[in-house]
Scaffold this motif. Structure first.
Motif, PDB file in Angstrom:
ATOM      1  N   LEU A 133      45.539  37.879  36.424  1.00 46.25           N
ATOM      2  CA  LEU A 133      46.608  36.941  36.063  1.00 46.25           C
ATOM      3  C   LEU A 133      47.869  37.715  35.704  1.00 46.25           C
ATOM      4  CD1 LEU A 133      47.506  33.997  35.413  1.00 46.25           C
ATOM      5  CD2 LEU A 133      46.755  34.434  33.056  1.00 46.25           C
ATOM      6  N   TYR A 134      48.997  37.304  36.287  1.00 50.05           N
ATOM      7  CA  TYR A 134      50.299  37.913  36.009  1.00 50.05           C
ATOM      8  C   TYR A 134      51.299  36.810  35.667  1.00 50.05           C
ATOM      9  CZ  TYR A 134      48.339  42.009  38.355  1.00 50.05           C
ATOM     10  OH  TYR A 134      47.536  43.072  38.712  1.00 50.05           O
ATOM     11  N   GLU A 135      52.231  37.146  34.796  1.00 50.61           N
ATOM     12  CA  GLU A 135      53.352  36.262  34.509  1.00 50.61           C
ATOM     13  C   GLU A 135      54.515  36.639  35.410  1.00 50.61           C
ATOM     14  OE1 GLU A 135      53.877  36.819  30.231  1.00 50.61           O
ATOM     15  OE2 GLU A 135      53.347  34.710  29.968  1.00 50.61           O
ATOM     16  N   GLU A 193      38.792  44.250  48.438  1.00 49.59           N
ATOM     17  CA  GLU A 193      39.125  43.285  49.489  1.00 49.59           C
ATOM     18  C   GLU A 193      39.942  42.160  48.861  1.00 49.59           C
ATOM     19  OE1 GLU A 193      36.955  39.878  52.254  1.00 49.59           O
ATOM     20  OE2 GLU A 193      35.736  41.411  51.262  1.00 49.59           O
ATOM     21  N   ALA A 194      41.166  41.972  49.360  1.00 51.87           N
ATOM     22  CA  ALA A 194      42.018  40.891  48.873  1.00 51.87           C
ATOM     23  C   ALA A 194      41.513  39.566  49.413  1.00 51.87           C
ATOM     24  CB  ALA A 194      43.456  41.119  49.292  1.00 51.87           C
ATOM     25  N   PRO A 203      47.961  45.252  42.690  1.00 54.54           N
ATOM     26  CA  PRO A 203      47.384  44.609  41.497  1.00 54.54           C
ATOM     27  C   PRO A 203      46.054  45.272  41.107  1.00 54.54           C
ATOM     28  CG  PRO A 203      47.950  43.009  43.212  1.00 54.54           C
ATOM     29  CD  PRO A 203      47.989  44.350  43.846  1.00 54.54           C
ATOM     30  N   THR A 204      45.924  45.554  39.826  1.00 56.56           N
ATOM     31  CA  THR A 204      44.687  46.112  39.286  1.00 56.56           C
ATOM     32  C   THR A 204      44.401  45.466  37.946  1.00 56.56           C
ATOM     33  OG1 THR A 204      45.779  47.920  38.097  1.00 56.56           O
ATOM     34  CG2 THR A 204      45.172  48.336  40.401  1.00 56.56           C
ATOM     35  N   ALA A 205      43.185  45.665  37.467  1.00 57.42           N
ATOM     36  CA  ALA A 205      42.832  45.132  36.148  1.00 57.42           C
ATOM     37  C   ALA A 205      43.656  45.799  35.055  1.00 57.42           C
ATOM     38  CB  ALA A 205      41.351  45.323  35.896  1.00 57.42           C
ATOM     39  N   ALA A 206      44.075  47.046  35.289  1.00 57.60           N
ATOM     40  CA  ALA A 206      44.827  47.781  34.272  1.00 57.60           C
ATOM     41  C   ALA A 206      46.232  47.226  34.094  1.00 57.60           C
ATOM     42  CB  ALA A 206      44.885  49.264  34.628  1.00 57.60           C
ATOM     43  N   TYR A 227      53.111  31.762  37.064  1.00 58.46           N
ATOM     44  CA  TYR A 227      52.043  32.759  37.113  1.00 58.46           C
ATOM     45  C   TYR A 227      51.748  33.148  38.561  1.00 58.46           C
ATOM     46  CZ  TYR A 227      50.926  31.243  32.318  1.00 58.46           C
ATOM     47  OH  TYR A 227      50.978  30.931  30.986  1.00 58.46           O
ATOM     48  N   VAL A 228      51.067  34.281  38.694  1.00 60.35           N
ATOM     49  CA  VAL A 228      50.469  34.688  39.953  1.00 60.35           C
ATOM     50  C   VAL A 228      49.015  35.035  39.657  1.00 60.35           C
ATOM     51  CG1 VAL A 228      50.438  36.351  41.850  1.00 60.35           C
ATOM     52  CG2 VAL A 228      52.624  35.567  40.912  1.00 60.35           C
ATOM     53  N   VAL A 229      48.098  34.445  40.424  1.00 61.81           N
ATOM     54  CA  VAL A 229      46.671  34.730  40.299  1.00 61.81           C
ATOM     55  C   VAL A 229      46.237  35.472  41.563  1.00 61.81           C
ATOM     56  CG1 VAL A 229      44.348  33.786  40.047  1.00 61.81           C
ATOM     57  CG2 VAL A 229      46.283  32.693  38.877  1.00 61.81           C
TER      58      VAL A 229
END
Length: 341
Positions: A309-311, A273-274, A318-321, A251-253
């Motif tokens: 969260l990404y697999e 802001e990252a 990265p976005t919520a969409a 995963y990537v968070v």
């Protein structure tokens, strides 16, 4: 024809003499259990085709058959003088009650499973309905067999396999064909049942991400999150990822602090802001946790602290969409001078 007759005699007498409608109910139940568990079948339209009658009609029909094994008074028109005094129900009433009873039974089973370790999931529900259906069909078959033949409920077709010494004679070819189909279905039922016992389905696969914080007793809980943060000062949160995919997963968070505008039920990110990224590898049915010291620099009210969260890997933006899963908290971030004053 002797060899054919000997082969048919291998079918147990309890199956040869069982009502055809209840045998069909058992076959549908077994086929449906297979359609939702067997790889290569559970993702086909067959699952829906069998599932609809399995949920809406089959369990109710089996229970009604067990409760009312007698034929209804409608047979009085055929000249049966005793029919008017029977307590059975006719075919139309039986069908109508089957639909209503099925809905009630499925709802009750779902409610009960919700309080068991198996939970309200697909495979436990299907297996529970299937077991109830088979049990009710067995009871219904035995209760019909205990009645005189003229009082038993029956479908418009012959309700048992032929007992004719020569079942393949010209007068019983339909019954012989039904016997062959029934034996094949029973063989399939045994195979499906063995597979379900040896390799039960794992249910739906999914991943989850959530945020925890320490409560007053020192335990981690999903409540009482901090809402007032100070720019440049760390605030501790615990981020957790649960892997229910059935296999080890990378995963990537991605953590972001976002300034958003909400209007007309639409959320627009104005600035982001990252904060940090994590790349956990989580084993199947395991949970990964880490402590995140949130140290923002952006200030403002109603900022959205978001975890994406990404697999596998995360996209460039990265976005919520485009996230697989996401969770967020609403926080106010003030400048250090404002906080001290």
């Amino acid at each position: 024809m002797t060899s054919d007759t000997d082969w048919l005699s291998l079918v147990p007498r309890s199956v040869r003499t069982a009502p055809a409608d209840l045998l069909a109910v058992v076959v549908v139940a077994v086929l449906t259990c297979g359609a939702v568990t067997l790889p290569g079948v559970r993702d086909t339209p067959l699952r829906v085709v069998l599932g609809l009658p399995f949920v809406l009609f089959v369990p109710g029909y089996a229970v009604i058959a067990a409760l009312f094994p007698e034929s209804g008074p409608a047979v009085a028109a055929s000249g049966d003088a005793d029919a008017a005094g029977r307590t059975g129900i006719d075919g139309l009433e039986r069908v109508a009650l089957s639909f209503g009873t099925s809905v009630a039974l499925v709802s009750a089973l779902g409610l009960l499973l919700n309080f068991t370790p198996w939970g309200l999931r697909l495979v436990p529900i299907v297996v529970a309905i299937g077991l109830l259906t088979v049990a009710a069909a067995v009871v219904g078959s035995r209760r019909r067999a205990a009645l005189p033949e003229g009082e038993r409920f029956g479908v418009p077709v012959r309700s048992s396999l032929p007992n004719d010494p020569n079942p393949f004679s010209s007068g019983s070819r339909t019954d012989a064909a039904f016997a062959v189909v029934l034996v094949l279905c029973l063989a399939l039922a045994v195979g499906v049942g063995g597979y379900m016992v040896a390799a039960p389905g794992s249910g739906e696969s999914f991943s989850e991400i959530y945020v925890l914080t320490g409560n007053q007793s020192g335990d981690l809980a999903a409540e009482d999150y901090p809402t007032e943060l100070t720019a440049g000062e760390p605030t501790s949160l615990t981020v957790a990822v649960g892997n229910h995919e059935g296999t080890a997963t990378d995963y990537v968070v991605v953590s972001q602090l976002q300034r958003v505008r909400v209007a007309n039920n639409t959320t627009t990110v104005l600035e982001r802001e990252a904060l940090t990224r994590y790349r956990p590898s989580v084993e199947a049915n395991a949970t990964w946790r880490t402590e995140h010291a949130v140290t923002p620099t952006m200030t403002g009210d109603r900022l959205r602290l978001t975890y994406l969260l990404y697999e596998g890997s995360a996209p460039a933006e990265p976005t919520a969409a485009n996230a697989y899963q996401s969770v967020h908290l609403w926080v106010n971030v003030t400048a250090p001078d404002s906080a001290s004053s």
